[in-house]
Design a protein around this motif. Structure first.
Motif, PDB file in Angstrom:
ATOM      1  N   HIS A 247     -54.746  -4.141 -23.135  1.00  0.00           N
ATOM      2  CA  HIS A 247     -55.945  -3.491 -23.637  1.00  0.00           C
ATOM      3  C   HIS A 247     -57.132  -4.433 -23.444  1.00  0.00           C
ATOM      4  O   HIS A 247     -57.032  -5.635 -23.703  1.00  0.00           O
ATOM      5  CB  HIS A 247     -55.756  -3.158 -25.119  1.00  0.00           C
ATOM      6  CG  HIS A 247     -56.864  -2.365 -25.726  1.00  0.00           C
ATOM      7  ND1 HIS A 247     -58.029  -2.939 -26.181  1.00  0.00           N
ATOM      8  CD2 HIS A 247     -56.982  -1.028 -25.958  1.00  0.00           C
ATOM      9  CE1 HIS A 247     -58.821  -2.003 -26.667  1.00  0.00           C
ATOM     10  NE2 HIS A 247     -58.205  -0.828 -26.548  1.00  0.00           N
ATOM     11  N   ASN A 288     -63.327   1.623 -19.015  1.00  0.00           N
ATOM     12  CA  ASN A 288     -62.367   2.080 -20.017  1.00  0.00           C
ATOM     13  C   ASN A 288     -61.558   0.881 -20.505  1.00  0.00           C
ATOM     14  O   ASN A 288     -61.633  -0.206 -19.937  1.00  0.00           O
ATOM     15  CB  ASN A 288     -61.464   3.199 -19.478  1.00  0.00           C
ATOM     16  CG  ASN A 288     -60.635   2.757 -18.278  1.00  0.00           C
ATOM     17  OD1 ASN A 288     -60.369   1.585 -18.069  1.00  0.00           O
ATOM     18  ND2 ASN A 288     -60.210   3.730 -17.471  1.00  0.00           N
ATOM     19  N   ARG A 290     -58.125   0.977 -21.085  1.00  0.00           N
ATOM     20  CA  ARG A 290     -56.757   1.038 -20.556  1.00  0.00           C
ATOM     21  C   ARG A 290     -56.744   2.026 -19.400  1.00  0.00           C
ATOM     22  O   ARG A 290     -57.621   2.895 -19.319  1.00  0.00           O
ATOM     23  CB  ARG A 290     -55.781   1.508 -21.644  1.00  0.00           C
ATOM     24  CG  ARG A 290     -55.617   0.575 -22.821  1.00  0.00           C
ATOM     25  CD  ARG A 290     -54.769   1.214 -23.905  1.00  0.00           C
ATOM     26  NE  ARG A 290     -55.489   2.292 -24.593  1.00  0.00           N
ATOM     27  CZ  ARG A 290     -54.912   3.182 -25.385  1.00  0.00           C
ATOM     28  NH1 ARG A 290     -53.600   3.162 -25.576  1.00  0.00           N
ATOM     29  NH2 ARG A 290     -55.626   4.111 -25.985  1.00  0.00           N
ATOM     30  N   SER A 292     -56.226   5.213 -17.183  1.00  0.00           N
ATOM     31  CA  SER A 292     -56.200   6.664 -17.446  1.00  0.00           C
ATOM     32  C   SER A 292     -56.912   7.061 -18.732  1.00  0.00           C
ATOM     33  O   SER A 292     -56.676   8.161 -19.253  1.00  0.00           O
ATOM     34  CB  SER A 292     -54.744   7.188 -17.488  1.00  0.00           C
ATOM     35  OG  SER A 292     -54.087   6.899 -16.272  1.00  0.00           O
ATOM     36  N   LYS A 293     -57.765   6.197 -19.258  1.00  0.00           N
ATOM     37  CA  LYS A 293     -58.557   6.526 -20.442  1.00  0.00           C
ATOM     38  C   LYS A 293     -60.013   6.749 -20.045  1.00  0.00           C
ATOM     39  O   LYS A 293     -60.461   6.320 -18.985  1.00  0.00           O
ATOM     40  CB  LYS A 293     -58.459   5.405 -21.486  1.00  0.00           C
ATOM     41  CG  LYS A 293     -57.065   5.196 -22.039  1.00  0.00           C
ATOM     42  CD  LYS A 293     -56.606   6.409 -22.843  1.00  0.00           C
ATOM     43  CE  LYS A 293     -55.238   6.177 -23.452  1.00  0.00           C
ATOM     44  NZ  LYS A 293     -54.783   7.327 -24.253  1.00  0.00           N
ATOM     45  N   ASP A 294     -60.743   7.414 -20.922  1.00  0.00           N
ATOM     46  CA  ASP A 294     -62.153   7.686 -20.656  1.00  0.00           C
ATOM     47  C   ASP A 294     -62.992   6.414 -20.799  1.00  0.00           C
ATOM     48  O   ASP A 294     -62.630   5.489 -21.536  1.00  0.00           O
ATOM     49  CB  ASP A 294     -62.687   8.740 -21.630  1.00  0.00           C
ATOM     50  CG  ASP A 294     -62.075  10.112 -21.400  1.00  0.00           C
ATOM     51  OD1 ASP A 294     -61.631  10.372 -20.268  1.00  0.00           O
ATOM     52  OD2 ASP A 294     -62.034  10.908 -22.355  1.00  0.00           O
TER      53      ASP A 294
END
Length: 398
Positions: A247, A288, A290, A292-294
């Motif tokens: 993260h 983002n 991580r 595949s996150k926005d």
């Protein structure tokens, strides 16, 4: 739709910045410094009123105050904070009012540090200061009215930005309390009593020791061991705790902790290279946290500062990041987490301002308008130098 430069819409701006999965050169730039005054006014509001929508953040109030003070310091607009609080001294005195000194019920542990807010305190009408202001006493069991590592960290940084001499800080006692919060794993509990344990509180504890210029009370080797145990080999970056998902925010906390301890050398060149690749891949237009996150404006700082600590901040596409941040402006100043979020808030505003301050010139801002930032402490370099002067005076007086 939220309007952006030249009447374009958020959706159009996103289309211009991004083609498929590849970042493309933005067609225009924005000057985020043009709204610094409204941003500073937005932030200083939280020193005068506490909106109903923030009631749930009462236990994080001191952190919000730090976001305000540090950001206004970066923008060279601390005068607005002084005015909102009544004066610089009144703001300093309010921070010291939150310093706590406690024994637990068994009398074997000292709890020194700063509480998050005055919500567990009542006015003592019989005790008045020379200025006639109320002093406060705990009204609920001491196990609830205790210090918190993050709030102690926030209070100390706020005092440094206000150029306080820290003479009223109980330095020795706070260092003892921090040492008592260290666990066998090397991590730290957030409070003297039961509390969360993860890399967030490692960073707070390490920063407190750095600010107070004494790492002798904690086991730094165990701290380093815990941090390395949070490194996710699959992602190549740090998670919140061992075996946690990589993260960007946690990666910043881990790297900043290592830098403040002078232990960045525990990372191999291969690990650093893999981490830089992972961090750079967090940028689409904004960043983002991580895969595949926005995108979210807070990662403009967490990711950018991580790259700065590793010496690779120049890999950030500054123009694209500024364009994304510009779509997240609040109507009355400040920044939202995303373009379609409801309202601006102090955290995301602070993250954008701090991200820009990592390298003002790279972000098309004069250093006179935005003071360069110390990446690991998240305060302007100007006030880091003030801290180093305090360290020198402490050593001289020992």
């Amino acid at each position: 739709m939220t309007p952006v430069a030249n009447g374009a819409t958020v959706d159009n701006a996103h289309t211009n910045l991004h083609s498929g999965d590849h970042l493309v050169e933005p067609s225009e730039d924005v000057q985020l410094s043009d709204t610094f005054l409204s941003d500073a006014r937005f932030l200083s509001f939280f020193l005068t009123l506490w909106p109903e929508r923030l009631r749930s953040l009462e236990l994080q109030k001191l952190a919000v105050i730090f976001f305000t003070i540090s950001s206004c310091a970066s923008m060279n607009m601390l005068n607005l904070c002084h005015k909102a609080a009544g004066s610089r001294q009144k703001l300093i005195d309010w921070l010291y009012m939150l310093q706590i000194e406690n024994h637990d019920d068994e009398g074997d542990k000292l709890d020194w540090g700063f509480r998050p807010s005055e919500w567990l305190m009542i006015p003592n009408e019989k005790s008045k200061s020379s200025e006639g202001s109320k002093t406060f006493l705990p009204c609920i069991s001491r196990c609830y009215d205790g210090s918190h590592l993050t709030m102690t960290h926030a209070a100390l940084l706020s005092l440094i930005c206000l150029e306080d001499d820290l003479e009223r800080v109980k330095r020795e006692e706070i260092l003892k309390s921090v040492a008592q919060m260290q666990q066998k794993s090397g991590c730290f509990s957030c409070t003297m009593h039961e509390g969360e344990e993860d890399v967030r509180f490692v960073y707070a504890a390490v920063a407190i020791c750095f600010i107070l210029n004494d790492f002798s009370r904690i086991d730094t080797d165990r701290v380093v061991h815990f941090i390395l145990s949070c490194l996710n080999p699959a992602g190549g970056a740090f998670g919140q705790r061992p075996a946690g998902e990589a993260h960007a925010g946690c990666t910043y906390l881990a790297l900043a902790s290592l830098k403040l301890m002078g232990r960045l050398d525990v990372l191999s060149e291969e690990q650093k290279s893999q981490m830089v690749t992972w961090l750079v891949s967090r940028q689409l237009r904004g960043f983002n946290g991580r895969p595949s996150k926005d995108e979210d404006t807070c990662y403009f700082f967490w990711t950018g500062a991580s790259l700065s600590i590793l010496g690779f901040y120049y890999l950030v596409d500054h123009k694209a990041a500024r364009m994304f941040a510009s779509t997240c402006k609040g109507g009355s100043g400040g920044f939202k987490k995303t373009a379609d979020a409801g309202e601006a808030d102090p955290l995301h505003t602070h993250c954008v301002i701090s991200a820009l301050a990592l390298d003002p010139e790279a972000n098309a801002i004069s250093p006179e308008l935005l003071l360069p930032l110390h990446d690991a402490l998240d305060i302007p370099q100007k006030y880091y130098l003030h801290l180093k002067q305090l360290h020198a005076s402490w050593c001289t007086n020992q």
